[in-house]
Design a protein around this motif. Structure first.
Motif, PDB file in Angstrom:
ATOM      1  N   UNK A  80       0.815  -1.227   0.000  1.00  0.00           N
ATOM      2  CA  UNK A  80       0.000   0.000   0.000  1.00  0.00           C
ATOM      3  C   UNK A  80       0.846   1.274   0.000  1.00  0.00           C
ATOM      4  N   UNK A  81       1.955   1.299   0.750  1.00  0.00           N
ATOM      5  CA  UNK A  81       2.811   2.484   0.775  1.00  0.00           C
ATOM      6  C   UNK A  81       3.510   2.679  -0.573  1.00  0.00           C
ATOM      7  N   UNK A  82       3.954   1.581  -1.184  1.00  0.00           N
ATOM      8  CA  UNK A  82       4.587   1.665  -2.505  1.00  0.00           C
ATOM      9  C   UNK A  82       3.601   2.206  -3.531  1.00  0.00           C
ATOM     10  N   UNK A  83       2.372   1.740  -3.460  1.00  0.00           N
ATOM     11  CA  UNK A  83       1.325   2.206  -4.381  1.00  0.00           C
ATOM     12  C   UNK A  83       1.122   3.716  -4.262  1.00  0.00           C
ATOM     13  N   UNK A  84       1.063   4.209  -3.033  1.00  0.00           N
ATOM     14  CA  UNK A  84       0.814   5.638  -2.830  1.00  0.00           C
ATOM     15  C   UNK A  84       2.001   6.496  -3.260  1.00  0.00           C
ATOM     16  N   UNK A  85       3.229   6.031  -2.988  1.00  0.00           N
ATOM     17  CA  UNK A  85       4.414   6.846  -3.270  1.00  0.00           C
ATOM     18  C   UNK A  85       4.787   6.857  -4.747  1.00  0.00           C
ATOM     19  N   UNK A  86       4.642   5.724  -5.432  1.00  0.00           N
ATOM     20  CA  UNK A  86       5.099   5.629  -6.818  1.00  0.00           C
ATOM     21  C   UNK A  86       3.955   5.664  -7.826  1.00  0.00           C
ATOM     22  N   UNK A  87       2.709   5.726  -7.365  1.00  0.00           N
ATOM     23  CA  UNK A  87       1.592   5.912  -8.275  1.00  0.00           C
ATOM     24  C   UNK A  87       1.169   4.690  -9.051  1.00  0.00           C
ATOM     25  N   UNK A  88       1.281   3.497  -8.464  1.00  0.00           N
ATOM     26  CA  UNK A  88       0.800   2.288  -9.127  1.00  0.00           C
ATOM     27  C   UNK A  88      -0.720   2.262  -9.131  1.00  0.00           C
ATOM     28  N   UNK A  89      -1.313   1.691 -10.185  1.00  0.00           N
ATOM     29  CA  UNK A  89      -2.749   1.417 -10.185  1.00  0.00           C
ATOM     30  C   UNK A  89      -3.010   0.175  -9.334  1.00  0.00           C
ATOM     31  N   UNK A  90      -4.252  -0.076  -8.893  1.00  0.00           N
ATOM     32  CA  UNK A  90      -4.519  -1.249  -8.062  1.00  0.00           C
ATOM     33  C   UNK A  90      -4.115  -2.565  -8.718  1.00  0.00           C
ATOM     34  N   UNK A  91      -4.422  -2.735 -10.020  1.00  0.00           N
ATOM     35  CA  UNK A  91      -4.035  -3.981 -10.688  1.00  0.00           C
ATOM     36  C   UNK A  91      -2.560  -3.967 -11.074  1.00  0.00           C
ATOM     37  N   UNK A  92      -2.020  -2.803 -11.443  1.00  0.00           N
ATOM     38  CA  UNK A  92      -0.608  -2.712 -11.796  1.00  0.00           C
ATOM     39  C   UNK A  92       0.309  -2.952 -10.617  1.00  0.00           C
ATOM     40  N   UNK A  93      -0.196  -2.782  -9.390  1.00  0.00           N
ATOM     41  CA  UNK A  93       0.612  -2.993  -8.199  1.00  0.00           C
ATOM     42  C   UNK A  93       1.119  -4.426  -8.109  1.00  0.00           C
ATOM     43  N   UNK A  94       0.370  -5.358  -8.668  1.00  0.00           N
ATOM     44  CA  UNK A  94       0.798  -6.760  -8.604  1.00  0.00           C
ATOM     45  C   UNK A  94       2.110  -6.998  -9.333  1.00  0.00           C
ATOM     46  N   UNK A  95       2.521  -6.078 -10.222  1.00  0.00           N
ATOM     47  CA  UNK A  95       3.793  -6.242 -10.917  1.00  0.00           C
ATOM     48  C   UNK A  95       4.981  -6.081  -9.980  1.00  0.00           C
ATOM     49  N   UNK A  96       4.801  -5.428  -8.841  1.00  0.00           N
ATOM     50  CA  UNK A  96       5.878  -5.368  -7.851  1.00  0.00           C
ATOM     51  C   UNK A  96       6.217  -6.778  -7.377  1.00  0.00           C
ATOM     52  N   UNK A  97       5.209  -7.620  -7.248  1.00  0.00           N
ATOM     53  CA  UNK A  97       5.410  -9.019  -6.876  1.00  0.00           C
ATOM     54  C   UNK A  97       5.718  -9.861  -8.107  1.00  0.00           C
ATOM     55  N   UNK A 143      10.938   5.702  -9.416  1.00  0.00           N
ATOM     56  CA  UNK A 143       9.714   5.629 -10.206  1.00  0.00           C
ATOM     57  C   UNK A 143       9.249   4.182 -10.288  1.00  0.00           C
ATOM     58  N   UNK A 144       8.000   4.001 -10.724  1.00  0.00           N
ATOM     59  CA  UNK A 144       7.418   2.657 -10.779  1.00  0.00           C
ATOM     60  C   UNK A 144       8.192   1.745 -11.722  1.00  0.00           C
ATOM     61  N   UNK A 145       8.568   2.247 -12.906  1.00  0.00           N
ATOM     62  CA  UNK A 145       9.257   1.391 -13.876  1.00  0.00           C
ATOM     63  C   UNK A 145      10.604   0.920 -13.337  1.00  0.00           C
TER      64      UNK A 145
END
Length: 510
Positions: A80-97, A143-145
């Motif tokens: 959740x913190x990564x999503x807020x700081x780097x601007x991931x979308x809810x479904x795109x957040x799964x790419x961190x994993x 950044x997210x990428x």
């Protein structure tokens, strides 16, 4: 009359006798000692270059596993913190994993083969260095990428280190001691999950999610210093690489998972989604064709001729697909709906991790008296019950009344299944294929986790959109999507239960 070993990859008929370093045609004519009906087939003797100090090496090898498991668990708490700081979308957040999982799962086959050919210690050290370096880059991501790319580097390092570590453990502990050692190895998943979740929550609370991603750096440096002191290089096996097979499997799996992620965000009619599935189908269909044509494939297809081994790989894949959904979705539910802090979220998973740890140690010892099938079936039944219970989740579900019970059930099943399925996956394999068999154990888990999570994210996205269209509140929308995802996760565990009952067989004894 002695029976033929049906898991010999060479295809020769060999009586079930104690293995020796001589793998030539000479046969031992003495009568083999009877063995319990519960044990898996005997394995060849460890090759030259086995560890000098098995106990010390076991500690180091399970530390490698701890580092990788700890990373996955800790990152889930910080999502959740990564999503807020780097601007991931809810479904795109799964790419961190998924970026780390797909790099791991896609290259594991090549990593296992590299250990067989180049030497497992060398490949292990290279993998640990890459994983630690990727952790450092992840923690510095602006950044997210960048974060997704750095997580992929971690996946490459894990793909090299993990099969080499498991193959070295198998060589260090032949015979009955192996299941006990595998019990320790599998229990690290419970310890790593607990430590990772709690440490990740603590670091996120008092510092930053960046600290969470960099905790592997000191562990990796310590391993790089200690492993050469206690570990001999394994015997190198003559052979060549199969880059075409590795490329086909890697591209196919990544394209398949990306298709599911894209479908969750853009829908099934999206052009990129359809192209991704087309590319995945093409490369995955090419993979067995390539493997049948090359002289030394990255995965000898005869490895799957033994039903126990193939069944174990399938069970591990389905188990990982269900397990990853719990971490990914329950972390968001606890923090976004129940308003848990990151540390409280980590502590919430502690009972599940403790159950996994205790059952793994217990299973390693119990496997000497009981056959694999009832232990696997009991584990799959516990896991199924836990997942079915989680399908009842809604916006009002509390931790003690609605989550603690299923987490304990699933943790118990996880401990039972990990030990027995891993043991079945690496038993009875010739030394020259030990790295490949070890890599397949982790391929099954990582591909199951990556592709399974992609499928469940797709289900979650579809159910959430329907719930939002009905005018439900944000908490209800999230809970509805999670409940539907857990329904599919339950189906995965039902399939694992059926495999343990219908496919796994106790080997016939002479």
């Amino acid at each position: 009359m002695a029976r033929a070993r049906d898991d010999d990859l060479s295809g020769e008929t060999v009586p079930p006798q104690p293995a020796s370093r001589d793998i030539g045609p000479a046969r031992d004519t003495t009568r083999p000692a009877p063995q319990p009906a519960s044990t898996l087939p005997k394995d060849p003797a460890p090759p030259a270059g086995s560890p000098r100090r098995p106990t010390a090496v076991l500690i180091l090898l399970v530390t490698c596993q701890l580092m990788i498991v700890l990373d996955t668990a800790a990152v889930n708490v910080a999502l959740p913190r990564i999503r807020d700081d780097l601007g991931f979308s809810p479904s795109g957040l799964s790419w961190v994993v998924n970026a780390e999982m797909l790099g791991f799962g896609g290259l594991l086959l090549l990593g296992g083969r590299a250990g067989d050919i180049l030497g497992r210690r060398k490949v292990l050290l290279t993998g640990v260095a890459l994983f630690a370096g990727g952790s450092l880059l992840s923690g510095l991501a602006p950044a997210a990428w960048w974060l997704v790319a750095a997580r992929a580097v971690q996946g490459v390092g894990a793909a090299l280190a993990t099969p080499a570590a498991l193959a070295l453990l198998v060589a260090a502990f032949p015979g009955p001691a192996r299941n006990r050692a595998l019990g320790v190895y599998a229990s690290v998943s419970g310890v790593g999950g607990a430590v990772g979740l709690i440490l990740g929550g603590l670091l996120t609370d008092v510092g930053s999610w960046r600290w969470v991603l960099m905790i592997n750096v000191p562990i990796g440096l310590a391993l790089l210093l200690a492993l050469p002191r206690f570990l001999d290089e394994s015997e190198r096996r003559p052979g060549r690489f199969d880059p075409a097979g590795a490329l086909a499997s890697t591209v196919g799996v990544i394209a398949l998972s990306y298709g599911f992620i894209r479908a969750a965000a853009e829908g099934w009619g999206d052009t990129v989604t359809q192209v991704s599935f087309g590319v995945a189908a093409l490369f995955l269909a090419l993979f067995p064709v390539v493997e049948l044509r090359v002289r030394q494939p990255v995965v000898p297809l005869r490895l799957f001729a033994d039903r126990n081994r193939s069944g174990a790989y399938a069970i591990l894949l389905l188990l990982a697909a269900s397990m990853m959904s719990q971490f990914f979705f329950l972390v968001q539910f606890l923090q976004d709906v129940r308003k848990f802090s990151p540390l409280e979220t980590g502590l919430a998973f502690l009972p599940m991790s403790a159950a996994t740890f205790l059952c793994s140690r217990w299973t390693g010892r119990l496997s000497q008296q009981l056959s694999p099938r009832p232990l696997m079936a009991a584990g799959a039944l516990c896991g199924t019950a836990g997942m079915v219970w989680l399908t009842r989740i809604d916006a009002g579900t509390g931790y003690a009344g609605g989550l603690l019970g299923p987490l304990l059930l699933f943790g118990t099943g996880l401990g039972l299944l990990l030990v027995m399925a891993t043991s079945a996956g690496v038993s009875g394999v010739e030394p020259q294929h030990s790295g490949t068999a070890s890599s397949m154990v982790h391929v099954a888990q990582r591909l199951g986790g990556g592709v399974g999570l992609a499928v469940l994210v797709t289900v979650f996205g579809s159910a959430s959109r329907k719930s939002a269209a009905r005018g439900n509140a944000a908490d209800e929308v999230l809970a509805d999507g999670i409940s539907r995802a857990f329904t599919v996760g339950s189906a995965f565990m039902v399939c694992a239960l059926l495999l343990s009952l219908l496919v796994i067989r106790v080997p016939k004894q002479p």
